[in-house]
Enzyme design. Structure first.
Site, PDB file in Angstrom:
ATOM      1  N   ASP A  56      -7.436  99.599  52.120  1.00 49.55           N
ATOM      2  CA  ASP A  56      -7.222  98.154  52.200  1.00 49.55           C
ATOM      3  C   ASP A  56      -5.707  97.956  52.134  1.00 49.55           C
ATOM      4  O   ASP A  56      -5.089  98.203  51.086  1.00 49.55           O
ATOM      5  CB  ASP A  56      -7.925  97.477  51.012  1.00 49.55           C
ATOM      6  N   SER A 134       2.347  87.529  66.341  1.00 52.20           N
ATOM      7  CA  SER A 134       1.569  86.498  67.059  1.00 52.20           C
ATOM      8  C   SER A 134       2.550  85.420  67.520  1.00 52.20           C
ATOM      9  O   SER A 134       3.664  85.330  66.983  1.00 52.20           O
ATOM     10  CB  SER A 134       0.551  85.881  66.088  1.00 52.20           C
ATOM     11  N   TYR A 147      -1.622  81.862  58.111  1.00 50.75           N
ATOM     12  CA  TYR A 147      -1.464  82.857  59.182  1.00 50.75           C
ATOM     13  C   TYR A 147      -0.041  82.773  59.754  1.00 50.75           C
ATOM     14  O   TYR A 147       0.646  83.792  59.898  1.00 50.75           O
ATOM     15  CB  TYR A 147      -2.497  82.595  60.277  1.00 50.75           C
ATOM     16  N   SER A 148       0.398  81.538  60.052  1.00 52.61           N
ATOM     17  CA  SER A 148       1.748  81.359  60.615  1.00 52.61           C
ATOM     18  C   SER A 148       2.795  81.870  59.630  1.00 52.61           C
ATOM     19  O   SER A 148       3.726  82.591  60.017  1.00 52.61           O
ATOM     20  CB  SER A 148       2.011  79.877  60.916  1.00 52.61           C
ATOM     21  N   ALA A 149       2.644  81.515  58.354  1.00 53.62           N
ATOM     22  CA  ALA A 149       3.613  81.956  57.335  1.00 53.62           C
ATOM     23  C   ALA A 149       3.672  83.481  57.282  1.00 53.62           C
ATOM     24  O   ALA A 149       4.754  84.074  57.215  1.00 53.62           O
ATOM     25  CB  ALA A 149       3.233  81.392  55.973  1.00 53.62           C
ATOM     26  N   SER A 150       2.496  84.127  57.355  1.00 55.68           N
ATOM     27  CA  SER A 150       2.473  85.594  57.262  1.00 55.68           C
ATOM     28  C   SER A 150       3.165  86.242  58.456  1.00 55.68           C
ATOM     29  O   SER A 150       3.850  87.249  58.323  1.00 55.68           O
ATOM     30  CB  SER A 150       1.036  86.111  57.124  1.00 55.68           C
TER      31      SER A 150
HETATM   32  N1  LIG Z   1      -6.994  88.690  68.855  1.00 53.67           N
HETATM   33  C1  LIG Z   1      -6.025  87.804  68.996  1.00 53.67           C
HETATM   34  O1  LIG Z   1      -6.197  86.774  69.688  1.00 53.67           O
HETATM   35  C2  LIG Z   1      -4.696  88.038  68.342  1.00 53.67           C
HETATM   36  C3  LIG Z   1      -3.612  87.256  68.762  1.00 53.67           C
HETATM   37  C4  LIG Z   1      -2.376  87.469  68.157  1.00 53.67           C
HETATM   38  C5  LIG Z   1      -2.225  88.432  67.197  1.00 53.67           C
HETATM   39  N2  LIG Z   1      -3.290  89.186  66.805  1.00 53.67           N
HETATM   40  C6  LIG Z   1      -3.089  90.193  65.745  1.00 53.67           C
HETATM   41  O2  LIG Z   1      -3.629  91.433  66.163  1.00 53.67           O
HETATM   42  C7  LIG Z   1      -3.983  92.202  65.007  1.00 53.67           C
HETATM   43  C8  LIG Z   1      -5.367  92.795  65.209  1.00 53.67           C
HETATM   44  O3  LIG Z   1      -6.321  91.744  65.271  1.00 53.67           O
HETATM   45  P1  LIG Z   1      -7.653  91.790  66.146  1.00 53.67           P
HETATM   46  O4  LIG Z   1      -7.642  90.567  66.982  1.00 53.67           O
HETATM   47  O5  LIG Z   1      -7.833  93.097  66.794  1.00 53.67           O
HETATM   48  O6  LIG Z   1      -8.742  91.547  64.966  1.00 53.67           O
HETATM   49  P2  LIG Z   1     -10.119  92.259  64.596  1.00 53.67           P
HETATM   50  O7  LIG Z   1     -10.929  92.562  65.788  1.00 53.67           O
HETATM   51  O8  LIG Z   1     -10.694  91.368  63.531  1.00 53.67           O
HETATM   52  O9  LIG Z   1      -9.641  93.643  63.926  1.00 53.67           O
HETATM   53  C9  LIG Z   1      -8.938  93.662  62.708  1.00 53.67           C
HETATM   54  C10 LIG Z   1      -8.896  95.091  62.178  1.00 53.67           C
HETATM   55  O10 LIG Z   1      -8.117  95.082  60.973  1.00 53.67           O
HETATM   56  C11 LIG Z   1      -8.883  95.666  59.918  1.00 53.67           C
HETATM   57  N3  LIG Z   1      -8.487  95.033  58.652  1.00 53.67           N
HETATM   58  C12 LIG Z   1      -8.592  93.733  58.294  1.00 53.67           C
HETATM   59  N4  LIG Z   1      -8.154  93.559  57.051  1.00 53.67           N
HETATM   60  C13 LIG Z   1      -7.754  94.784  56.606  1.00 53.67           C
HETATM   61  C14 LIG Z   1      -7.238  95.264  55.385  1.00 53.67           C
HETATM   62  N5  LIG Z   1      -7.037  94.455  54.336  1.00 53.67           N
HETATM   63  N6  LIG Z   1      -6.939  96.583  55.286  1.00 53.67           N
HETATM   64  C15 LIG Z   1      -7.165  97.422  56.324  1.00 53.67           C
HETATM   65  N7  LIG Z   1      -7.656  97.032  57.502  1.00 53.67           N
HETATM   66  C16 LIG Z   1      -7.955  95.724  57.626  1.00 53.67           C
HETATM   67  C17 LIG Z   1     -10.346  95.431  60.298  1.00 53.67           C
HETATM   68  O11 LIG Z   1     -11.244  96.388  59.718  1.00 53.67           O
HETATM   69  P3  LIG Z   1     -11.920  96.174  58.261  1.00 53.67           P
HETATM   70  O12 LIG Z   1     -12.433  94.769  58.236  1.00 53.67           O
HETATM   71  O13 LIG Z   1     -12.987  97.225  58.166  1.00 53.67           O
HETATM   72  O14 LIG Z   1     -10.847  96.406  57.263  1.00 53.67           O
HETATM   73  C18 LIG Z   1     -10.268  95.645  61.811  1.00 53.67           C
HETATM   74  O15 LIG Z   1     -10.291  97.014  62.107  1.00 53.67           O
HETATM   75  C19 LIG Z   1      -3.865  91.262  63.811  1.00 53.67           C
HETATM   76  O16 LIG Z   1      -2.656  91.526  63.126  1.00 53.67           O
HETATM   77  C20 LIG Z   1      -3.814  89.888  64.440  1.00 53.67           C
HETATM   78  O17 LIG Z   1      -3.120  88.945  63.645  1.00 53.67           O
HETATM   79  C21 LIG Z   1      -4.525  89.010  67.354  1.00 53.67           C
END
Ligand SMILES: NC(=O)c1ccc[n+]([C@@H]2O[C@H](COP(=O)([O-])OP(=O)(O)OC[C@H]3O[C@@H](n4cnc5c(N)ncnc54)[C@H](OP(=O)(O)O)[C@@H]3O)[C@@H](O)[C@H]2O)c1
Length: 271
Positions: A56, A134, A147-150
């Site tokens: 995590d 993002s 989310y924006s702050a992070s």
């Molecule tokens: N999809 C979009 O539209 C979009 C747009 C802009 C930016 N992003 C960014 O892209 C990144 C990936 O997102 P995604 O869209 O692929 O989301 P996703 O499909 O929900 O995948 C998120 C991944 O992160 C893991 N995760 C979440 N919390 C975690 C934690 N505390 N420790 C370790 N692993 C963790 C999840 O697995 P577990 O739950 O098993 O931990 C999962 O493998 C993120 O940083 C997101 O902000 C996404």
């Protein structure tokens, strides 16, 4: 990428999973983590080129152990991709503060912890620190204050780090995908901290995680600085720089149109 060691956080789903598959297709070796190890194991089989670990990223100890074990397994780290992240959808007025803290702990601190422990090896190998940010890291989005702050915090961290590393041969890049098909909106936090359980977007009309991963992996190979990945994203970033109050209105309108938008609470018809 051949025989490079690539560490990816959050690789069981969406962009992280696609990045890992793309890295393997380019003959790299990967160390992958997620909180749900079974989900990770359902996609990847541990072996000579793949190391899987339950972590995590909001916990410093988990990040330290993950990075140490990855180095023990492969002997070094060339590329770290801070991908693990979660989102939210709730008005600040209504959201529990614990939701904002959780977003900062995962999206910001998770990247800081992993980078801290991987950096010595990355500097030694003149490697790359990459993070998935993002558009919300350039332009605050309504209903997504935490989310924006992070993502703003993440980009500030990455920019400062890039400048510190200027003479080391290591490089730093962050990516700003547009809306990309994944699980992120299904598990996004509602005001009370539960998962919202559905996506307001037509996920099948969005950029695929695989396309996203190819663009990112090319950019890592080419040592790019920053990649804003969609035309809509580029326009938003520039419009916000040049005409910030006009951008407020456009962004408000865009997010008011989303099905179930929390902004309706404040809109003139009060629906
Ligand atoms: N999809 C979009 O539209 C979009 C747009 C802009 C930016 N992003 C960014 O892209 C990144 C990936 O997102 P995604 O869209 O692929 O989301 P996703 O499909 O929900 O995948 C998120 C991944 O992160 C893991 N995760 C979440 N919390 C975690 C934690 N505390 N420790 C370790 N692993 C963790 C999840 O697995 P577990 O739950 O098993 O931990 C999962 O493998 C993120 O940083 C997101 O902000 C996404």
């Amino acid at each position: 990428m051949k025989d490079k060691i690539i560490v990816i956080t959050g690789a069981s789903s969406g962009i992280g999973k696609a990045l890992a598959l793309e890295a393997l297709a380019r003959n790299a070796k990967v160390a992958l983590c997620a909180r749900n190890l079974e989900k990770l194991q359902a996609v990847f089989r541990e072996g000579a080129t793949i190391f899987l670990y339950k972590a995590d990223v909001s916990k410093e100890e988990d990040c330290k152990n993950f990075i140490e074990k990855a180095q023990q397994r492969f002997g070094k780290i060339d590329v770290l991709i801070n991908n693990a992240g979660i989102s939210m959808r709730a008005l600040f007025d209504e959201v529990q503060l614990s939701v904002i803290k959780e977003l900062m702990d995962i999206n910001f601190w998770g990247a800081v912890y992993c980078t801290k422990y991987a950096l010595p090896s990355i500097i030694k190998n003149k490697g790359v620190v990459a993070s998935i940010s993002s558009i919300a890291g350039y332009r605050g989005l309504p209903g997504r204050t935490g989310y924006s702050a992070s993502k703003f915090a993440l980009q500030g961290f990455m920019e400062a780090l890039r400048t510190e590393l200027l003479k080391t041969g290591a490089s730093v890049v962050w990516f700003c995908p547009g809306f990309t098909a994944s699980n992120i909106r299904n598990v996004a936090k509602a005001a009370d901290g539960t998962s919202q359980g559905e996506t307001p977007l037509a996920e099948n009309k969005l950029m695929t995680a695989e396309t996203s991963a190819k663009i990112m992996m090319d950019a890592i190979e080419q040592r790019k600085r920053t990649v804003v990945m969609t035309t809509q994203g580029k326009l938003t970033v520039w419009l916000n720089k040049l005409f910030p109050s006009f951008a407020d209105k456009l962004v408000y309108k865009h997010f008011l149109k989303e099905p179930g938008s929390p902004l309706h609470k404040y809109s003139s018809n009060g629906a």
